[in-house]
Design a protein around this motif. Structure first.
Motif, mmCIF file in Angstrom:
data_model
loop_
_atom_site.group_PDB
_atom_site.id
_atom_site.type_symbol
_atom_site.label_atom_id
_atom_site.label_comp_id
_atom_site.label_asym_id
_atom_site.label_seq_id
_atom_site.Cartn_x
_atom_site.Cartn_y
_atom_site.Cartn_z
ATOM 1 N N ARG A 19 -1.812 6.877 -0.535
ATOM 2 C CA ARG A 19 -2.355 5.672 -1.154
ATOM 3 C C ARG A 19 -1.876 5.631 -2.601
ATOM 4 N N LEU A 20 -1.156 4.572 -2.917
ATOM 5 C CA LEU A 20 -0.660 4.390 -4.284
ATOM 6 C C LEU A 20 -1.738 3.657 -5.075
ATOM 7 N N THR A 21 -2.475 4.385 -5.877
ATOM 8 C CA THR A 21 -3.572 3.796 -6.633
ATOM 9 C C THR A 21 -3.129 3.486 -8.057
ATOM 10 N N ALA A 22 -3.839 2.550 -8.656
ATOM 11 C CA ALA A 22 -3.534 2.135 -10.025
ATOM 12 C C ALA A 22 -3.816 3.278 -10.992
ATOM 13 N N PRO A 23 -3.049 3.361 -12.069
ATOM 14 C CA PRO A 23 -3.287 4.414 -13.066
ATOM 15 C C PRO A 23 -4.628 4.200 -13.783
ATOM 16 N N VAL A 64 -7.543 -5.187 -10.307
ATOM 17 C CA VAL A 64 -6.886 -3.870 -10.374
ATOM 18 C C VAL A 64 -6.900 -3.204 -9.005
ATOM 19 N N SER A 65 -8.029 -3.262 -8.339
ATOM 20 C CA SER A 65 -8.148 -2.614 -7.027
ATOM 21 C C SER A 65 -7.248 -3.280 -5.988
ATOM 22 N N THR A 66 -7.183 -4.600 -6.017
ATOM 23 C CA THR A 66 -6.380 -5.320 -5.031
ATOM 24 C C THR A 66 -4.890 -5.057 -5.215
ATOM 25 N N TYR A 67 -4.395 -5.232 -6.418
ATOM 26 C CA TYR A 67 -2.967 -5.020 -6.643
ATOM 27 C C TYR A 67 -2.619 -3.540 -6.737
ATOM 28 N N GLY A 68 -3.478 -2.785 -7.334
ATOM 29 C CA GLY A 68 -3.149 -1.409 -7.674
ATOM 30 C C GLY A 68 -3.271 -0.414 -6.561
ATOM 31 N N SER A 69 -3.667 -0.827 -5.377
ATOM 32 C CA SER A 69 -3.855 0.141 -4.300
ATOM 33 C C SER A 69 -3.148 -0.339 -3.040
ATOM 34 N N VAL A 70 -2.154 0.421 -2.605
ATOM 35 C CA VAL A 70 -1.442 0.108 -1.373
ATOM 36 C C VAL A 70 -1.282 1.413 -0.586
ATOM 37 N N ARG A 71 -1.312 1.310 0.722
ATOM 38 C CA ARG A 71 -1.214 2.499 1.564
ATOM 39 C C ARG A 71 0.145 2.548 2.238
ATOM 40 N N VAL A 72 0.744 3.748 2.238
ATOM 41 C CA VAL A 72 2.033 3.989 2.890
ATOM 42 C C VAL A 72 1.810 5.086 3.917
ATOM 43 N N ARG A 73 2.169 4.802 5.194
ATOM 44 C CA ARG A 73 1.967 5.785 6.262
ATOM 45 C C ARG A 73 3.151 5.784 7.214
ATOM 46 N N VAL A 74 3.360 6.925 7.829
ATOM 47 C CA VAL A 74 4.273 7.030 8.966
ATOM 48 C C VAL A 74 3.394 7.458 10.127
ATOM 49 N N SER A 78 6.114 4.307 13.491
ATOM 50 C CA SER A 78 6.309 3.172 12.584
ATOM 51 C C SER A 78 6.084 3.591 11.142
ATOM 52 N N LEU A 79 6.781 2.896 10.261
ATOM 53 C CA LEU A 79 6.514 2.995 8.833
ATOM 54 C C LEU A 79 5.575 1.847 8.506
ATOM 55 N N VAL A 80 4.382 2.180 8.039
ATOM 56 C CA VAL A 80 3.395 1.174 7.665
ATOM 57 C C VAL A 80 3.316 1.192 6.142
ATOM 58 N N ALA A 81 3.782 0.125 5.523
ATOM 59 C CA ALA A 81 3.805 0.028 4.065
ATOM 60 C C ALA A 81 3.133 -1.276 3.666
ATOM 61 N N GLY A 82 1.930 -1.162 3.116
ATOM 62 C CA GLY A 82 1.169 -2.359 2.810
ATOM 63 C C GLY A 82 0.795 -3.054 4.100
#
Length: 160
Positions: A19-23, A64-74, A78-82
């Motif tokens: 999970r790419l979270t905002a700084p 901040v929470s909406t833009y700043g947090s995206v999940r990347v999974r394999v 499948s590659l699930v990105a956002g």
């Protein structure tokens, strides 16, 4: 971020999950936006000041929470990105990009047709060519704090 299971695990278990979270600085800015909302409403009295603090702070935190947090999974082949789910069978060999190469692929090397899960506060990334001839997307660019683990998970999923 947690690379999870070995390649021989069940398809429902993620090979990679991040999970790419905002700084933290973004959250500080959200708090300051809340404070500015309180200061704007201060001349109207104490209750409006509290309302301004809560409303402005909540709106900034949601942003901040909406833009700043995206999940990347394999997961499950499948590659699930956002919001995107891309089968690894349609992807080529992953390329790990260091900070300088990632910046180049975000700017002057970027192709407007590419699919990008780009977060400017994450300096490294993985770039994977799209090999599906029916897909006009030339490559997938995914920001990652651990691009080597993401590339290894993609390679393992392709091999499975």
């Amino acid at each position: 971020m947690q690379p999870s299971a070995p390649a021989s695990a069940s398809p429902a278990v993620p090979l990679y999950d991040e999970r790419l979270t905002a700084p933290r600085s973004w959250w500080l800015i959200a708090a300051l936006v809340g404070l500015s909302g309180a200061l704007i409403a201060l001349p109207l009295g104490t209750l409006p000041m509290l309302g301004g603090l809560i409303l402005a702070g909540a709106l900034a935190a949601i942003g901040v929470s909406t833009y700043g947090s995206v999940r990347v999974r394999v997961v499950a082949g499948s590659l699930v990105a956002g919001d995107a789910r891309i089968p690894v069978s349609a992807l080529g060999e992953p390329e790990v990009l260091d900070a300088e190469e990632a910046r180049a692929w975000r700017t002057y090397k970027a192709d407007p047709r590419a699919f990008m899960v780009l977060r400017g506060y994450v300096t490294e990334a993985v770039r994977v060519e799209v090999t599906d001839p029916a897909d006009p997307t030339p490559y997938v660019y995914v920001s990652s704090r651990d691009p080597k683990a993401l590339a290894a998970a993609l390679t393992a999923a392709r091999a499975a």
